[in-house]
Design a protein around this motif. Structure first.
Motif, mmCIF file in Angstrom:
data_model
loop_
_atom_site.group_PDB
_atom_site.id
_atom_site.type_symbol
_atom_site.label_atom_id
_atom_site.label_comp_id
_atom_site.label_asym_id
_atom_site.label_seq_id
_atom_site.Cartn_x
_atom_site.Cartn_y
_atom_site.Cartn_z
ATOM 1 N N ARG A 129 0.824 -1.208 0.000
ATOM 2 C CA ARG A 129 0.000 0.000 0.000
ATOM 3 C C ARG A 129 0.861 1.262 0.000
ATOM 4 N NH1 ARG A 129 -2.878 3.488 3.544
ATOM 5 N NH2 ARG A 129 -4.962 3.985 2.740
ATOM 6 N N ARG A 148 -3.539 8.730 1.086
ATOM 7 C CA ARG A 148 -3.799 7.738 2.116
ATOM 8 C C ARG A 148 -5.271 7.742 2.545
ATOM 9 N NH1 ARG A 148 1.564 8.809 5.896
ATOM 10 N NH2 ARG A 148 3.018 7.491 4.697
ATOM 11 N N THR A 153 -7.914 0.023 -0.183
ATOM 12 C CA THR A 153 -7.091 -1.178 0.020
ATOM 13 C C THR A 153 -6.207 -1.406 -1.191
ATOM 14 O OG1 THR A 153 -8.814 -2.621 -0.904
ATOM 15 C CG2 THR A 153 -8.815 -2.298 1.485
ATOM 16 N N VAL A 154 -5.073 -2.016 -0.938
ATOM 17 C CA VAL A 154 -4.119 -2.361 -1.994
ATOM 18 C C VAL A 154 -3.609 -3.768 -1.715
ATOM 19 C CG1 VAL A 154 -1.944 -1.773 -3.122
ATOM 20 C CG2 VAL A 154 -3.429 0.056 -2.242
ATOM 21 N N ILE A 175 -5.888 -1.806 -6.789
ATOM 22 C CA ILE A 175 -5.975 -0.590 -5.986
ATOM 23 C C ILE A 175 -7.444 -0.183 -5.914
ATOM 24 C CG2 ILE A 175 -5.149 1.765 -5.680
ATOM 25 C CD1 ILE A 175 -2.915 1.084 -7.683
#
Length: 249
Positions: A129, A148, A153-154, A175
């Protein structure tokens, strides 16, 4: 002359001849009546046996007729039931098609907040992330704090060591953005971003398996149409060629 006639008659008589009985001598009356009675009784018995057999055959034929009539009635009822079921099946198939399309559209809608990153080198213990957010700061003019708060979520797709990555090909990264505007901005500016060229990475839209297969089938048609000077584009699950929808099937 009498003597001559007498001698001539005697010459013609065969004295050694024995009379033969008639081949069918006439039977007595009581014997004939007895034989006639026996014959009549035998004929009557044969007629009765034949009549009984005919009655049995007729009863068997009537039984067949009843069975055929019952089968015909049942077949008619089944045909009516089949027609009703066909109508219901047709309705269910239509409803199922609509539900599948609705689910597919819902999946597409959710995936419109996603982007795929292809080609980013994979490292052990990496914070995927944070690495991706650092790259995104070089694609769009947003601060790390803003990204951020925008990037949800990554994660990488699949498991490390799968056959798909057996040739040291890095796994793709999904992503998920919290804001559609930021996602669209990244998607647009990534095509000319210098960081993508330097790191040999690229961004792709996140399509479902069905849509990816459809696009793979339709892409040659789009290319051919463009060569002919037509306006052709790929969409989610279909293509547009001169404003005419073309499905993969």
């Amino acid at each position: 002359m009498e003597a001559e006639q007498h001698s001539s008659k005697e010459g013609k008589i065969n004295k050694d001849h024995t009379p033969v009985k008639q081949p069918n001598p006439k039977k007595p009356k009581h014997q004939r009546e007895s034989e006639d009675a026996n014959t009549g009784a035998a004929i009557l018995q044969a007629v009765q046996v034949l009549t009984r057999k005919m009655d049995e055959q007729m009863e068997l034929l009537k039984s067949f007729d009843r069975r055929i009539e019952a089968n015909t009635t049942t077949a008619k009822e089944k045909r009516e039931e089949i027609c009703v079921l066909k109508g219901k099946i047709g309705g269910l198939q239509k409803e199922n098609s609509l539900l599948k399309e609705a689910c597919a559209e819902q999946t597409r809608y959710k995936r419109r907040w996603n982007l795929r990153m292809i080609g980013l080198t994979e490292k052990d213990g990496e914070d995927t992330r944070e690495v991706v957010i650092g790259i995104l700061t070089k694609v769009v003019p947003l601060s790390v704090e803003r990204l951020r708060g925008t990037v949800d979520t990554v994660h990488r797709l699949g498991r490390k060591g799968d056959p798909a990555t057996s040739q040291n090909t890095p796994r793709a990264i999904i992503i998920q953005f919290g804001m559609r505007m930021v996602r669209d901005d990244v998607w647009k500016k990534s095509k000319d971003a210098r960081v993508c060229k330097d790191m040999h990475i690229r961004f792709k839209e996140d399509f479902s398996k069905e849509d990816r297969e459809a696009r793979a089938k339709l892409w040659p048609l789009v290319q051919e149409a463009r060569k002919k000077g037509k306006r052709a584009f790929l969409k989610e699950g279909y293509a547009l060629i001169d404003n005419r929808r073309v499905d993969p099937n």
